[in-house]
Write a protein that holds these residues in place. Structure first.
Motif, PDB file in Angstrom:
ATOM      1  N   ALA A   1      15.076 -43.376  22.874  1.00 12.11           N
ATOM      2  CA  ALA A   1      16.162 -44.105  22.213  1.00 12.11           C
ATOM      3  C   ALA A   1      17.473 -43.328  22.295  1.00 12.11           C
ATOM      4  CB  ALA A   1      15.809 -44.368  20.758  1.00 12.11           C
ATOM      5  N   ALA A   2      18.566 -44.076  22.297  1.00 11.31           N
ATOM      6  CA  ALA A   2      19.877 -43.455  22.199  1.00 11.31           C
ATOM      7  C   ALA A   2      20.091 -42.996  20.757  1.00 11.31           C
ATOM      8  CB  ALA A   2      20.956 -44.454  22.594  1.00 11.31           C
ATOM      9  N   PRO A   3      20.905 -41.979  20.545  1.00 11.33           N
ATOM     10  CA  PRO A   3      21.149 -41.515  19.173  1.00 11.33           C
ATOM     11  C   PRO A   3      21.593 -42.639  18.239  1.00 11.33           C
ATOM     12  CG  PRO A   3      22.077 -39.964  20.740  1.00 11.33           C
ATOM     13  CD  PRO A   3      21.640 -41.161  21.544  1.00 11.33           C
ATOM     14  N   GLY A   4      22.383 -43.561  18.775  1.00 10.72           N
ATOM     15  CA  GLY A   4      22.905 -44.644  17.957  1.00 10.72           C
ATOM     16  C   GLY A   4      21.869 -45.635  17.463  1.00 10.72           C
ATOM     17  N   HIS A   5      20.688 -45.632  18.065  1.00 14.15           N
ATOM     18  CA  HIS A   5      19.653 -46.557  17.621  1.00 14.15           C
ATOM     19  C   HIS A   5      19.129 -46.222  16.230  1.00 14.15           C
ATOM     20  CE1 HIS A   5      18.696 -47.750  22.029  1.00 14.15           C
ATOM     21  NE2 HIS A   5      19.363 -48.723  21.431  1.00 14.15           N
ATOM     22  N   VAL A   6      19.236 -44.945  15.846  1.00 14.87           N
ATOM     23  CA  VAL A   6      18.665 -44.528  14.562  1.00 14.87           C
ATOM     24  C   VAL A   6      19.682 -43.825  13.666  1.00 14.87           C
ATOM     25  CG1 VAL A   6      16.296 -44.391  15.385  1.00 14.87           C
ATOM     26  CG2 VAL A   6      17.785 -42.414  15.673  1.00 14.87           C
ATOM     27  N   ALA A   7      20.934 -43.876  14.042  1.00 15.77           N
ATOM     28  CA  ALA A   7      21.974 -43.207  13.270  1.00 15.77           C
ATOM     29  C   ALA A   7      22.450 -44.077  12.114  1.00 15.77           C
ATOM     30  CB  ALA A   7      23.151 -42.873  14.176  1.00 15.77           C
ATOM     31  N   GLN A   8      23.115 -43.450  11.161  1.00 10.28           N
ATOM     32  CA  GLN A   8      23.737 -44.214  10.085  1.00 10.28           C
ATOM     33  C   GLN A   8      24.720 -45.211  10.686  1.00 10.28           C
ATOM     34  OE1 GLN A   8      24.468 -40.401   7.516  1.00 10.28           O
ATOM     35  NE2 GLN A   8      24.679 -42.151   6.164  1.00 10.28           N
ATOM     36  N   GLY A   9      24.670 -46.446  10.191  1.00  7.46           N
ATOM     37  CA  GLY A   9      25.534 -47.496  10.708  1.00  7.46           C
ATOM     38  C   GLY A   9      24.876 -48.354  11.762  1.00  7.46           C
ATOM     39  N   SER A  10      23.722 -47.931  12.275  1.00  9.18           N
ATOM     40  CA  SER A  10      22.994 -48.735  13.263  1.00  9.18           C
ATOM     41  C   SER A  10      22.359 -49.940  12.573  1.00  9.18           C
ATOM     42  CB  SER A  10      21.894 -47.897  13.911  1.00  9.18           C
ATOM     43  OG  SER A  10      20.900 -47.546  12.943  1.00  9.18           O
ATOM     44  N   PRO A  11      21.968 -50.987  13.342  1.00 14.70           N
ATOM     45  CA  PRO A  11      21.262 -52.120  12.725  1.00 14.70           C
ATOM     46  C   PRO A  11      20.014 -51.692  11.963  1.00 14.70           C
ATOM     47  CG  PRO A  11      22.009 -52.708  14.922  1.00 14.70           C
ATOM     48  CD  PRO A  11      22.282 -51.242  14.766  1.00 14.70           C
ATOM     49  N   ALA A  12      19.281 -50.707  12.491  1.00 16.11           N
ATOM     50  CA  ALA A  12      18.081 -50.232  11.792  1.00 16.11           C
ATOM     51  C   ALA A  12      18.445 -49.627  10.451  1.00 16.11           C
ATOM     52  CB  ALA A  12      17.340 -49.213  12.658  1.00 16.11           C
ATOM     53  N   TRP A  13      19.469 -48.817  10.446  1.00 14.29           N
ATOM     54  CA  TRP A  13      19.901 -48.187   9.203  1.00 14.29           C
ATOM     55  C   TRP A  13      20.423 -49.231   8.208  1.00 14.29           C
ATOM     56  CZ3 TRP A  13      19.526 -43.066   7.815  1.00 14.29           C
ATOM     57  CH2 TRP A  13      20.170 -42.702   6.632  1.00 14.29           C
ATOM     58  N   THR A  14      21.203 -50.176   8.719  1.00 11.15           N
ATOM     59  CA  THR A  14      21.750 -51.220   7.853  1.00 11.15           C
ATOM     60  C   THR A  14      20.635 -52.069   7.254  1.00 11.15           C
ATOM     61  OG1 THR A  14      23.779 -51.304   9.162  1.00 11.15           O
ATOM     62  CG2 THR A  14      23.306 -53.201   7.756  1.00 11.15           C
ATOM     63  N   LEU A  15      19.636 -52.429   8.059  1.00  6.54           N
ATOM     64  CA  LEU A  15      18.526 -53.233   7.557  1.00  6.54           C
ATOM     65  C   LEU A  15      17.716 -52.443   6.540  1.00  6.54           C
ATOM     66  CD1 LEU A  15      16.820 -55.752   7.512  1.00  6.54           C
ATOM     67  CD2 LEU A  15      15.667 -54.981   9.604  1.00  6.54           C
ATOM     68  N   TRP A  16      17.464 -51.167   6.813  1.00  2.00           N
ATOM     69  CA  TRP A  16      16.753 -50.327   5.838  1.00  2.00           C
ATOM     70  C   TRP A  16      17.514 -50.293   4.516  1.00  2.00           C
ATOM     71  CZ3 TRP A  16      18.401 -45.653   3.564  1.00  2.00           C
ATOM     72  CH2 TRP A  16      17.433 -45.013   2.782  1.00  2.00           C
ATOM     73  N   THR A  17      18.827 -50.166   4.573  1.00  2.00           N
ATOM     74  CA  THR A  17      19.649 -50.114   3.363  1.00  2.00           C
ATOM     75  C   THR A  17      19.547 -51.413   2.571  1.00  2.00           C
ATOM     76  OG1 THR A  17      21.201 -48.572   4.413  1.00  2.00           O
ATOM     77  CG2 THR A  17      21.986 -49.782   2.482  1.00  2.00           C
ATOM     78  N   ARG A  18      19.615 -52.538   3.274  1.00  2.00           N
ATOM     79  CA  ARG A  18      19.581 -53.838   2.580  1.00  2.00           C
ATOM     80  C   ARG A  18      18.194 -54.125   2.009  1.00  2.00           C
ATOM     81  NH1 ARG A  18      23.498 -57.824   6.199  1.00  2.00           N
ATOM     82  NH2 ARG A  18      25.318 -56.450   6.137  1.00  2.00           N
ATOM     83  N   LEU A  19      17.153 -53.762   2.732  1.00  2.08           N
ATOM     84  CA  LEU A  19      15.802 -53.934   2.202  1.00  2.08           C
ATOM     85  C   LEU A  19      15.572 -53.027   0.994  1.00  2.08           C
ATOM     86  CD1 LEU A  19      13.736 -54.097   5.514  1.00  2.08           C
ATOM     87  CD2 LEU A  19      13.998 -55.973   3.876  1.00  2.08           C
ATOM     88  N   ARG A  20      16.055 -51.811   1.102  1.00  5.72           N
ATOM     89  CA  ARG A  20      15.910 -50.837   0.014  1.00  5.72           C
ATOM     90  C   ARG A  20      16.529 -51.358  -1.279  1.00  5.72           C
ATOM     91  NH1 ARG A  20      19.680 -45.732   0.567  1.00  5.72           N
ATOM     92  NH2 ARG A  20      21.129 -47.403   0.037  1.00  5.72           N
ATOM     93  N   GLU A  21      17.609 -52.117  -1.151  1.00  7.58           N
ATOM     94  CA  GLU A  21      18.327 -52.604  -2.326  1.00  7.58           C
ATOM     95  C   GLU A  21      17.660 -53.796  -2.990  1.00  7.58           C
ATOM     96  OE1 GLU A  21      22.124 -53.304  -0.588  1.00  7.58           O
ATOM     97  OE2 GLU A  21      22.763 -51.191  -0.743  1.00  7.58           O
ATOM     98  N   VAL A  22      16.660 -54.395  -2.316  1.00  9.53           N
ATOM     99  CA  VAL A  22      15.931 -55.509  -2.930  1.00  9.53           C
ATOM    100  C   VAL A  22      15.067 -54.960  -4.050  1.00  9.53           C
ATOM    101  CG1 VAL A  22      14.222 -57.324  -2.569  1.00  9.53           C
ATOM    102  CG2 VAL A  22      15.923 -56.842  -0.786  1.00  9.53           C
ATOM    103  N   ASP A  23      15.198 -55.525  -5.241  1.00  6.70           N
ATOM    104  CA  ASP A  23      14.449 -55.052  -6.397  1.00  6.70           C
ATOM    105  C   ASP A  23      12.943 -55.138  -6.132  1.00  6.70           C
ATOM    106  OD1 ASP A  23      13.880 -54.178  -8.958  1.00  6.70           O
ATOM    107  OD2 ASP A  23      13.958 -56.191  -9.828  1.00  6.70           O
ATOM    108  N   GLY A  24      12.276 -53.974  -6.173  1.00  4.19           N
ATOM    109  CA  GLY A  24      10.834 -53.944  -5.957  1.00  4.19           C
ATOM    110  C   GLY A  24      10.416 -53.407  -4.598  1.00  4.19           C
TER     111      GLY A  24
END
Length: 212
Positions: free
Chosen positions: A102-125
């Motif tokens: 993978a390119a560094p950007g695939h797993v860096a802060q601001g990547s789609p993966a990071w953004t999706l992890w952040t949004r899922l994390r914010e779901v209560d539960g």
């Protein structure tokens, strides 16, 4: 920071034995550890027909890793309002890329993966661990599992924002020595090549941490 791998996890026979124990089957046909079905349940979370959307099976798989996500949170992901486009973000994360490639950007802060992890994390539960395991289910070769046991074994900091990137760096260092090693112990343990090297590393670290 560097990924601190315990000396014991460089012992091929020891790690192969951990893997065999984890993927062992009990006399009644059930797995010794339910997590052994995490990536294989229903054919996998990254199979072609479901690769870019979350399913109920994904949440069952996560439960096999001892993460119990409440029904309301599950519905929030499976039946999202238009503004919460979890599947849209998931489709932006490559499904055919190994973390070592993978390119560094695939797993860096601001990547789609990071953004999706952040949004899922914010779901209560769901929280950070549940979010990470959901992503590992959907992208098992790109995004590693991470929990409190793995954190302790690898001596990670309290605020760990670089685990994905640090695993990528370690897999690529010394001409891919760690990647080759994980492939070797996977073959030695005879657990199947469909199990990613990331999962081999995770299971070895987790079981080592639980039993040592």
């Amino acid at each position: 920071m560097n990924l601190k791998i315990p000396v014991a996890l460089w012992d091929r026979e020891y790690v192969a034995d951990l893997l065999r124990r984890y993927w062992a089957t009990l006399p009644d046909g059930t797995p010794a550890y339910t997590g052994a079905r995490f990536e294989r349940l229903g054919g996998g979370g990254d199979r072609e027909e479901v690769v870019n959307h979350f399913t109920a099976e994904d949440f069952v798989a996560v439960a096999m890793l001892s993460v119990n996500i409440p029904a309301r949170a599950i519905l929030h992901v499976l039946e999202p309002v238009e503004s919460a486009d979890f599947n849209g973000l998931l489709s932006e994360i490559p499904s055919d890329t190994e973390l070592v490639d993978a390119a560094p950007g695939h797993v860096a802060q601001g990547s789609p993966a990071w953004t999706l992890w952040t949004r899922l994390r914010e779901v209560d539960g769901i929280g950070p661990v549940g979010a990470g395991k959901l992503l590992a289910r959907k992208r098992p070769r790109l995004l590693p599992v991470y929990d409190s046991v793995v954190k302790k074994v690898f001596e990670r900091p309290t605020q760990d924002l670089t685990f994905w990137s640090d695993v990528r760096t370690e897999l690529r260092s010394d001409q891919g020595a760690l990647t080759s090693y994980l492939e070797e112990v996977r073959e030695l343990a005879e657990i199947g090549e469909d199990i990613s090297v990331l999962r081999v590393l995770d299971v070895a670290a987790w079981l080592h941490g639980k039993t040592s």
